[in-house]
Design an enzyme around this catalytic site. Structure first.
Site, PDB file in Angstrom:
ATOM      1  CG  HIS A 169      -6.064  -6.178   1.056  1.00 54.25           C
ATOM      2  ND1 HIS A 169      -7.092  -4.978   2.150  1.00 54.25           N
ATOM      3  CD2 HIS A 169      -4.445  -5.842   1.705  1.00 54.25           C
ATOM      4  CE1 HIS A 169      -6.748  -4.881   2.851  1.00 54.25           C
ATOM      5  NE2 HIS A 169      -4.986  -5.225   2.887  1.00 54.25           N
ATOM      6  CG  HIS A 226      -1.292  -1.038   1.557  1.00 55.89           C
ATOM      7  ND1 HIS A 226      -2.375  -1.996   0.639  1.00 55.89           N
ATOM      8  CD2 HIS A 226      -1.891  -2.096   2.696  1.00 55.89           C
ATOM      9  CE1 HIS A 226      -3.045  -2.428   0.908  1.00 55.89           C
ATOM     10  NE2 HIS A 226      -2.615  -2.964   1.847  1.00 55.89           N
TER      11      HIS A 226
END
Ligand SMILES: Nc1ncnc2c1ncn2[C@@H]1O[C@H](COP(=O)(O)OP(=O)(O)O)[C@@H](O)[C@H]1O
Ligand SMILES: Nc1ncnc2c1ncn2[C@@H]1O[C@H](COP(=O)(O)OP(=O)(O)O)[C@@H](O)[C@H]1O
Ligand SMILES: [Mg+2]
Ligand SMILES: [Mg+2]
Ligand SMILES: [Mg+2]
Ligand SMILES: [Mg+2]
Lengths: 332, 212, 332, 212
Positions: free
Chosen positions: A219, A57
């Site tokens: 995700h 991320h």
């Protein structure tokens, strides 16, 4: 799979070594267990903000370590929440004697690992509080499920709570501010393509050329539904309406508008999204008084974006404007 | 017949190989319902088990399980790390000091592990998690005939397998799979798939040892 | 083609409207002709830096307009250099009476359009000088060809010359500094995937799954050669050796190392590249004394990166460190 | 017979349509050798021509060409914008004040335009640019029989077509195509392709008008 990496299992540590080499003026980097702390940690008398989560991320969270934001961050494996001993060591390294606030995105794994870390840290005499972010309106909230996911608002919590901590306010106050940010923020994402987890080597999901995944998680978890690819003028309302109706946001509200890139979407597209968002909110009488446009909470090389709106009051605005000096956010 | 300390060490070594052989498949299953990391996390887990083999070689069963559990918590992360770690730690507590486990003792030990998972993860049977394979396996053990442990373990593994397969028909309520809701129907839960591998490896290990 | 856009022909103007809405504190945006100027332009007595080029490379150049960097930028259509009247109006809006420096990347179209603009500006009594960047070692330089392309070093020229302009130095001095940066900088890029020009709708080139284009340009122009996809530990030397041998860079040199993302490559991969670069330069005795890691000169959603090395002296280092306040670069 | 002011307006309108019909193909050709924007640039160019049609409706040929040239420079950008713009501006200078052009006058006018391109772009025949279609067309005009202008223009367009096709065999020395070097062999130059369209449209316009 095409990535600028070496071995999949070395991605996280090699990226940390890159950060260590590039930002020695901002952070110190530790390995086994892996964590990143601001260069002047521990800051005596200041509440320490510690976050963490699966890698993939970036720049979140390591890029947010530094003055005015996080004191430490613990990156897990790709998309895998870090382990308790990482957060324990990070908390110990960051603790300046005024307590530690864990900033945790609401995922089952993150919550459990941070919980265990908090138990361990308390056993070592460190005062720990936790704030959980859960701003993703794509997921229906319920007591009987895993609840809403923590996404874009996490960046805003880290910035704003970080500014409050810099004023040496108490752990309870900072926790309350962090919770206020979370309570006043809502997000929604869209994916045009899937990400590819390095050790898996293939896209997590497959999207036809003419479809997008609305309500995507960070995700690569599937979202609310598949919709036909459409111009931004149609996509942005699909993302914004569930946000506006959820809080709800009303005419006259002042908001921070955060348009976030998912990793594979270039800057120019994010500004086109921002333009659309700006027009839509204007038509509703909602005032964008602060904004952030860029790729700050990504999902590997996924193409897409998320929109986060945060209702601002004077205090949150001042804290947002306060100086910050990290690898990814810097001003003042 | 009973489960010896050595059986358990053999089982763990076999399980390391089983996980490595099935890691890609576990990642694939987790891609459909979650984020595609379950196989990689399990691989880090069994690597941590491997690293502990020497340290636990001469320990009692309780210490073996507890050591493994702490290693899993430190090595895995994600959802499965704390859950499987807690399972082993709780199993270690129940079997503290033991050199062998009778079938009844293994059943108790296993039950303590499952309770640990439930305590930590707050999921129930029917939520489409590893529990949907583990709990039927426990029920099978409880109902088993005390006399033949290998048969009891095989039946328990079969119960886990059926539980695993049945997760395809469940709409997830816990974990990352809950985000996909109905769209997850038709896919089996990776945690349940692993639970079957784990229990089947135990049954096979005991089966091999007993025919030696 | 999957992009967060509306109509292909509206991409540039809608992105400009997004910039206008997001950064009203930094820039003013004008349309027909299209250009962006810093909010306090013209700065009286300061040499004005004006750049421009085809769109699709964002944040370059519009994201670099502001204190300490550019006074104005003119974006053309996607991958198409802007027209002379854009640069003329930008120069007029930016000119604070001390002259204007055009910063031009070496492409046939850019050079011609800026040349025409300079002629027009001089006719209006504005003193204009031009610096041309041509740092791409992937292209063999020759008097008989279009010469080397201007790529990553352009960002560094804009930052460093911008800092010099902020000191109110003369047009000649600033031009000399800009030329020194260009002369001491070299770049090389690699693409893992093609970009897709919006009005074309299909990838500019097609790359097999197991190949990459070494020496790629920032417009999807083919590079030196196709090579097999490889780990970063092998890719980085392929990019860096031609750079090191060209200038040449030697042991003991101090350099600024710039790892740039092409638009579709996420932050985490750039740090892995930076780690590799850092190790390689260390092994050669070359000191990275400054660095920049991020996607600053992009090629739409292309995956890949470029590496730029700039030999630093004390003056250039001080100018690099000087404060800058733009949408894309901000410190000090 | 000669080329009238009205012929030229008709030609320009026809050319607008031809470019729009061929824009995708021009983008495609430019993708192989350059950056894929040539068709889009040409479309902005002819749109600018369209916007000027009213303003030039009653002007002399020189003013028509010059106005169009300045419009192209302001609308197109890239490499082709200044080059084609300069071509028209120079053609306008040569034909200033004219209401009709004899074949010889058109040849001179066209030559001035080509010289403008060479002056601005510093390319030569053989560099794989639009000049490789334009210059053979000029040579053909120079060698043409003064008596039949339509035939002369048709031959000139055919020369441009051959020149365009021959660019496939050239390794580029100028413009963005020079970066690809040998790898560009086999692909024709988009600027040359457009030059043929431009001259062919002129020949067809005159052919139509003369058969009316
Ligand atoms: N609350 C829970 N209780 C028990 N098991 C759970 C729970 N939530 C998820 N699981 C199990 O965890 C498995 C996924 O593990 P992992 O991939 O590590 O999770 P994540 O990547 O979502 O953090 C699922 O297949 C499921 O069996
Ligand atoms: N120096 C030059 N002189 C004449 N024509 C040129 C020159 N360089 C390029 N061209 C022509 O320009 C065409 C490409 O135009 P365009 O796509 O606008 O350029 P770019 O996108 O590279 O700026 C080429 O096909 C070629 O015919
Ligand atoms: Mg995970
Ligand atoms: Mg998972
Ligand atoms: Mg171009
Ligand atoms: Mg082109």
């Amino acid at each position: 799979m095409k990535k600028l990496i070496n071995k999949p299992e070395d991605v996280v540590v090699e990226a940390m070594r890159g950060i260590e080499a590039a930002h020695a003026d901002l952070v110190k980097v530790y390995y086994e267990p892996n964590y990143i702390v601001r260069v002047d940690a521990p800051v005596v008398g200041k509440v320490a903000l510690v976050s963490g989560g699966g890698a993939g991320h970036e720049p979140m969270h390591g890029g947010f370590v530094g003055m005015g934001m996080l004191d430490a961050a613990a990156p897990g494996a790709i998309f895998t929440s870090p382990t308790p001993d990482q957060m324990l060591e990070a908390a110990k390294a960051a603790n300046g004697g005024a307590g530690v606030l864990f900033i945790v995105k609401n995922y089952t794994g993150d919550c459990m690992n941070f919980d265990m870390a908090a138990e361990l840290a308390r056993m070592e005499g460190i005062e720990v509080e936790t704030v959980i972010t859960n701003d993703d309106v794509a997921v229906l909230d319920s007591l009987y499920t895993a609840g809403r996911r923590g996404v874009g608002v996490t960046v805003l919590v880290e910035k704003i709570a970080g500014a409050a901590a810099e004023q040496h306010r108490s752990l309870a106050e900072i926790k309350a501010i962090a919770e206020r940010v979370n309570a006043n923020g809502r997000s929604m994402g869209v994916a045009l393509t899937s990400c590819t987890v390095p050790h898996r080597g293939e896209p997590t999901f497959s999207l036809p050329d003419d479809e997008m995944e609305l309500g995507i998680g960070i995700h690569g978890e599937p979202g609310r539904r598949r919709v036909k690819m459409a111009p931004v003028a149609e996509i942005v309302p699909l993302m914004v309406e569930p946000i506006l109706s959820d809080l709800p946001f009303k005419a006259g509200d002042n908001v921070l508008a955060f348009v976030n890139g998912m990793g594979g979407t270039p800057n120019v597209e994010l500004y086109i999204v921002y333009n659309e968002l700006n027009q839509l909110l204007k038509s509703r009488g909602i005032n964008i008084t602060r904004n952030l446009v860029g790729s700050y909470i990504t999902s590997l090389e996924m193409q897409g974006c998320s929109i986060t709106l945060l209702k601002l009051d004077d205090e949150l605005t001042v804290l947002w404007d306060a100086p910050v000096k990290t690898a990814a956010l810097r001003w003042g | 017949m009973a489960i010896t300390r050595d059986n358990i060490l053999t089982w763990l070594i076999a399980y390391i190989n089983v996980v490595n052989a099935n890691a890609d498949e576990l990642n694939r299953l987790d891609s459909a319902l979650g984020d595609g990391d379950f196989g990689a996390s399990m691989q880090r887990g069994v690597q941590a088990i491997g690293n502990k083999m020497q340290a636990i070689a001469d320990k009692d069963i309780g210490t073996i399980f507890k050591t493994i559990g702490m290693a899993l918590v430190s090595a895995m992360g994600g959802t499965s790390g704390p859950l499987l770690g807690t399972m082993f730690i709780q199993m270690g507590g129940k079997s503290a000091g033991k050199q062998v486990l009778t079938l009844a003792e293994w059943t108790e030990t296993f039950q303590a592990g499952i309770e640990g998972i439930m305590m930590r993860g707050k999921a129930q049977v029917g939520d489409k998690t590893m529990l949907d394979a583990l709990v039927p396996a426990l029920e099978s053990l409880k109902a088993a005939d005390e006399t033949d442990i290998v048969i009891a373990l095989r039946q328990s593994a079969q119960a886990a397998k059926k539980g695993r397969d049945d997760t395809a028909n469940i709409i997830a309520k816990k974990g990352r799979a809950s985000y996909v809701g109905e769209r997850g129907l038709g896919n089996i839960d990776p945690g349940a798939a692993n639970a079957y591998l784990f229990l089947n490896t135990l049954a096979e290990t005991l089966g091999m040892e007993s025919t030696d």
